[in-house]
Design a protein around this motif. Structure first.
Motif, PDB file in Angstrom:
ATOM      1  N   ARG A 159       0.707  -1.200   0.082  1.00 46.70           N
ATOM      2  CA  ARG A 159       0.083   0.038  -0.148  1.00 46.70           C
ATOM      3  C   ARG A 159       0.889   1.392  -0.124  1.00 46.70           C
ATOM      4  N   GLY A 160       2.332   1.189   0.006  1.00 45.90           N
ATOM      5  CA  GLY A 160       2.948   2.245  -0.131  1.00 45.90           C
ATOM      6  C   GLY A 160       3.209   2.961   1.380  1.00 45.90           C
ATOM      7  N   GLU A 161       2.248   2.643   2.101  1.00 43.71           N
ATOM      8  CA  GLU A 161       2.488   3.244   3.683  1.00 43.71           C
ATOM      9  C   GLU A 161       2.409   4.599   3.593  1.00 43.71           C
ATOM     10  N   ILE A 162       1.655   5.410   2.742  1.00 46.05           N
ATOM     11  CA  ILE A 162       1.723   6.719   2.443  1.00 46.05           C
ATOM     12  C   ILE A 162       1.411   7.599   3.895  1.00 46.05           C
ATOM     13  N   GLY A 163       0.392   6.970   4.912  1.00 47.34           N
ATOM     14  CA  GLY A 163       0.343   7.599   6.096  1.00 47.34           C
ATOM     15  C   GLY A 163       1.522   7.828   7.000  1.00 47.34           C
ATOM     16  N   PHE A 164       2.504   6.999   6.455  1.00 48.08           N
ATOM     17  CA  PHE A 164       3.775   7.360   7.488  1.00 48.08           C
ATOM     18  C   PHE A 164       4.470   8.527   7.211  1.00 48.08           C
ATOM     19  N   LEU A 165       4.261   9.075   6.069  1.00 51.70           N
ATOM     20  CA  LEU A 165       4.911  10.270   5.386  1.00 51.70           C
ATOM     21  C   LEU A 165       4.786  11.639   6.867  1.00 51.70           C
ATOM     22  N   LYS A 166       5.909  12.184   6.935  1.00 50.73           N
ATOM     23  CA  LYS A 166       6.004  13.273   7.726  1.00 50.73           C
ATOM     24  C   LYS A 166       6.289  14.488   7.135  1.00 50.73           C
ATOM     25  N   PRO A 167       5.336  15.314   6.545  1.00 52.90           N
ATOM     26  CA  PRO A 167       5.312  16.447   5.789  1.00 52.90           C
ATOM     27  C   PRO A 167       5.427  17.419   6.506  1.00 52.90           C
ATOM     28  N   VAL A 168       6.323  18.566   6.058  1.00 51.36           N
ATOM     29  CA  VAL A 168       6.350  19.967   6.387  1.00 51.36           C
ATOM     30  C   VAL A 168       5.156  20.709   6.147  1.00 51.36           C
ATOM     31  N   MET A 169       4.441  21.226   7.190  1.00 52.69           N
ATOM     32  CA  MET A 169       3.208  21.923   6.972  1.00 52.69           C
ATOM     33  C   MET A 169       3.282  23.420   7.184  1.00 52.69           C
ATOM     34  N   ARG A 170       2.622  24.234   6.332  1.00 47.90           N
ATOM     35  CA  ARG A 170       2.486  25.563   6.420  1.00 47.90           C
ATOM     36  C   ARG A 170       1.686  25.908   7.745  1.00 47.90           C
ATOM     37  N   ARG A 171       1.958  26.632   8.551  1.00 49.59           N
ATOM     38  CA  ARG A 171       1.099  27.065   9.649  1.00 49.59           C
ATOM     39  C   ARG A 171      -0.085  28.033   9.102  1.00 49.59           C
ATOM     40  N   SER A 172       0.134  28.819   8.124  1.00 51.30           N
ATOM     41  CA  SER A 172      -0.667  29.875   7.576  1.00 51.30           C
ATOM     42  C   SER A 172      -1.772  29.017   6.928  1.00 51.30           C
ATOM     43  N   PHE A 173      -1.637  27.895   6.528  1.00 51.47           N
ATOM     44  CA  PHE A 173      -2.813  26.958   5.668  1.00 51.47           C
ATOM     45  C   PHE A 173      -3.638  26.302   6.929  1.00 51.47           C
ATOM     46  N   LEU A 174      -2.948  25.753   7.981  1.00 50.41           N
ATOM     47  CA  LEU A 174      -3.456  25.217   8.971  1.00 50.41           C
ATOM     48  C   LEU A 174      -4.461  26.429   9.649  1.00 50.41           C
ATOM     49  N   ASP A 175      -3.859  27.369  10.029  1.00 52.86           N
ATOM     50  CA  ASP A 175      -4.511  28.755  10.546  1.00 52.86           C
ATOM     51  C   ASP A 175      -5.867  29.012   9.524  1.00 52.86           C
ATOM     52  N   ALA A 176      -5.633  28.986   8.398  1.00 49.16           N
ATOM     53  CA  ALA A 176      -6.596  29.671   7.656  1.00 49.16           C
ATOM     54  C   ALA A 176      -7.808  28.514   7.465  1.00 49.16           C
ATOM     55  N   HIS A 177      -7.608  27.383   7.782  1.00 51.20           N
ATOM     56  CA  HIS A 177      -8.732  26.586   7.641  1.00 51.20           C
ATOM     57  C   HIS A 177      -9.040  25.856   8.987  1.00 51.20           C
TER      58      HIS A 177
END
Length: 333
Positions: A159-177
């Protein structure tokens, strides 16, 4: 020219005194890291003290302590609330970053979430920075369907284990939504957050170069999920499915994931009843829940096969070769 320090690394740690210093040092050696926030999640083994030993004198490390264990979702939200850098990177307490990860990962600016490849390291031997080949970046963007399907196991299919990925996230995107981790989840809290982000239109970019080292241990918490954790995860899918105006294609793939997790829950519930009340009561539970019988019978058969294969190829103390989460091609020299 030195790259700007724009990243906050958040680490939720519970009874991780043996590994937390290595994790912190791997983050502090990165010039792009502005702050490292460790949340000691109700540890009883001196995790907070071990964290402070990794201080490098730069003043970038902050250690926060919770009196009781709240779970990784709460701890990560707590870290986000007590940080300010515009980019947020997650690091598990027993893992580490490979040197230069962020210089490679942040080379372009066309994303809201960006993740790279993971090298899995056998934790039974001495854990050191592995010699990882330079892979072609081969950038691509994940859509909701690709992400969710990458979290559904199928017999005989990786399944590629996509859920294990550890992304860098933009705080502005998280806050906006208004996006944060769902704190009642102790399993799949990352999956649930990324699903909601993708539904809000997040540009989730993947590059295949490797910058994250995940240490695999037999006693890892990720291998000891409670039955309740599985129930809460499929209920989280149902909550998202109740979103007004959810596109049909999104709803269809989310239903498949909900069914997959609910099947795992039914198997675990059956085994719990068998252990607590005996085979007869477990059989009655299955008969009262006929829709669960395929998941139970298939799961029991899969468990027996896995046990048989483990017996034929017994575990040893010898570390396994490195393996990578995503298929990758070595870069041309």
């Amino acid at each position: 020219m030195t790259s700007p320090a724009t990243i906050c690394v958040i680490i939720a740690a519970n009874n991780a005194s043996g590994t937390i210093a290595r994790a912190i040092r791997s983050a502090l050696r990165e010039d792009r890291v502005a702050e490292v926030v460790v949340v000691d999640d109700g540890s009883t083994d001196g995790t907070a003290a071990a964290s402070r030993t990794a201080e490098d004198g730069s003043g970038r490390l902050r250690v926060l302590s919770l009196e009781t264990n709240k779970g990784p979702a709460f701890a990560r939200n707590h870290a986000i609330a007590h940080s300010s850098a515009p980019l947020i990177a997650v690091l598990d307490a027993d893992d580490f970053y490979l040197a230069g990860r962020f210089d490679r990962l942040l080379a372009k600016n066309d994303w809201d979430f960006v993740a790279d490849n993971i090298v899995f390291i056998d934790g039974r031997g001495q854990v050191v920075d592995p010699e990882v080949p330079e892979f072609e970046a081969a950038p691509r963007f994940l859509d909701l369907r690709g992400f969710v399907e990458g979290n559904i196991s199928r017999p005989g299919v990786s399944r590629g284990e996509i859920g294990f990925l550890k992304p860098v996230m933009r705080r502005s995107f998280l806050d906006a939504h208004g996006l944060r981790y769902r704190e009642d989840l102790r399993l799949g809290e990352d999956y649930e957050l990324y699903v909601r982000a993708l539904l809000h239109g997040a540009r989730y970019k993947i590059v295949h170069g490797c910058g994250y080292g995940a240490v695999v241990r037999p006693d890892s918490l990720s291998g000891r999920h409670r039955t309740l954790d599985l129930q809460r995860l499929y209920e989280a899918d149902r909550a998202i499915l109740a979103t007004p105006g959810l596109p049909k294609e999104s709803a269809a793939v989310l239903r498949r994931h909900e069914c997959h997790i609910r099947g795992r829950y039914e198997l675990r519930r059956f085994l719990d009843i068998k252990a607590e009340a005996g085979t007869w009561q477990a059989g009655l539970y299955a008969l009262r829940n006929p829709s669960a019988i395929p998941a139970i019978s298939g799961g029991v058969a899969a468990d027996k096969l896995a046990a048989f294969m483990a017996h034929r190829q017994p575990d040893t103390a010898n570390p396994s070769p490195l393996r990578y989460l995503l298929p990758a091609t070595a870069a041309q020299k």
